[in-house]
Design an enzyme around this catalytic site. Structure first.
Site, PDB file in Angstrom:
ATOM      1  N   GLU A 130     148.289  80.435 -53.954  1.00 13.16           N
ATOM      2  CA  GLU A 130     149.823  80.246 -53.304  1.00 13.16           C
ATOM      3  C   GLU A 130     150.802  80.983 -54.174  1.00 13.16           C
ATOM      4  OE1 GLU A 130     149.970  76.550 -51.314  1.00 13.16           O
ATOM      5  OE2 GLU A 130     148.390  77.123 -49.977  1.00 13.16           O
ATOM      6  N   HIS A 185     152.581  77.424 -46.362  1.00 11.63           N
ATOM      7  CA  HIS A 185     152.081  75.788 -46.488  1.00 11.63           C
ATOM      8  C   HIS A 185     153.496  75.039 -46.224  1.00 11.63           C
ATOM      9  CE1 HIS A 185     149.511  73.259 -49.193  1.00 11.63           C
ATOM     10  NE2 HIS A 185     149.919  72.649 -48.456  1.00 11.63           N
ATOM     11  N   ARG A 190     143.598  73.319 -46.797  1.00 10.42           N
ATOM     12  CA  ARG A 190     143.785  73.724 -48.085  1.00 10.42           C
ATOM     13  C   ARG A 190     143.149  75.154 -48.141  1.00 10.42           C
ATOM     14  NH1 ARG A 190     146.938  70.623 -49.009  1.00 10.42           N
ATOM     15  NH2 ARG A 190     147.193  69.108 -50.712  1.00 10.42           N
TER      16      ARG A 190
END
Length: 309
Positions: free
Chosen positions: A257, A284, A228
């Protein structure tokens, strides 16, 4: 049971659930407002990360028996409320653990051997052998923070590289085997040449990696984060890289993000980070392979079946 799927999934999930006798509504384009209007009609929710499973939503889900999260992270789910109401929670870390481990290895090898930089230069007609001299993984000490599904899978992938692998997990004991040495956090900080992060986002892990924490490592090291982004912020990464505390970083996740939501400070800090040859990014996707996309469904359906026999 009547089950609502609110995110994009591999379509095999519909048939897998239907074969178990469930009625499935697959609505990947559904909005939060629409979910709030109809969630009371469903006993199961299958989700990714479209919208928070907070109290506002869960209080309307009066028939809810389970939530199935197609992924590993649970930070957008009100776990306390689910426990109070006896709602079961399933997640699919076993479905994408191999993908995450391979991605972490791939990123590390690319960083060590300057693959991205070298490729870019050769395409431009630049033939710089000395400027692209790499490092060997063999002989290094790799530390792992968090030894769940992802950390364990990563350790297994390292076995053939001739490295020493050590792992720290605050909540696990007696996991040492031929893939990994179980150690305290101070041991990782004293010896690691590489650190790979495999922890969930919790109040405890959010911004855990401060400048002071990184500076307390005994030697400069390479960082891999496929967990994370919120465990370390842009400013800390830049400062540690500027001062040589970090030798480089593989970042599949970021503190923010959503580029369009950067404030001015985040935008400047990210641009500085992105200008570095010793930082590799991906959006991601560590756990997002064609294979894991389907395996996640199998893991979730198996968990649902086992819980409601």
């Amino acid at each position: 049971m009547k089950i609502l799927i609110i995110d994009e999934m591999h379509l095999s999930i519909v048939d897998l659930l239907a074969k178990e006798g469930h009625q499935v509504d697959y609505e990947p384009k559904i909005t939060r407002e629409e979910i709030l209007q109809k969630v009371q009609n469903y006993e199961g929710l299958v989700i990714r990360s479209k919208t928070p499973m907070n109290r506002e939503l869960l209080e309307k889900a009066t028939q809810l028996k389970f939530i199935a999260r197609a992924g590993a992270g649970l930070d957008q789910i009100d776990l306390e409320y689910l426990e109070q109401k006896g709602v079961k929670l399933f997640h699919a870390a076993k479905g994408n653990r191999d993908a995450v481990a391979e991605h972490a290895i791939g990123g590390l090898l690319a960083l060590f051997n300057q693959i991205v930089k070298a490729d870019s230069e050769v395409r431009k007609g630049i033939w710089d052998r000395e400027g692209n001299r790499g490092h060997e993984l063999k002989g290094k000490t790799v530390g792992i923070m968090g030894y769940g599904n992802m950390g364990k899978s990563f350790a297994k992938r390292l076995k053939g590289f001739g490295v020493e692998v050590m792992a720290y997990d605050k909540y696990k004991r007696d996991f040492e085997d031929d893939s990994v040495k179980e150690v305290i956090w101070e041991k990782v900080k004293a010896e690691a040449d590489v650190l790979s992060i495999h922890v969930p986002l919790t109040p405890e892990t959010r911004n855990f990696f401060t400048y002071e924490e990184l500076k307390s490592f005994a030697k400069p090291f390479w960082l891999i984060n496929t967990a994370r982004g919120e465990v370390i912020n842009f400013d800390t990464l830049n400062r540690a890289l500027d001062e040589g505390i970090l030798r480089g970083a593989v970042l599949d996740v970021l503190e923010n993000e959503k580029f369009q939501k950067f404030d001015a400070a985040q935008k400047a800090a990210f641009e500085k980070l992105a200008d570095r040859d010793n930082v590799l990014f991906s959006p991601h996707v560590a756990g997002w392979t064609f294979e894991s996309y389907e395996k996640i469904n199998q893991v979730l359906v198996k968990s649902i079946k086992k819980a409601f026999l």
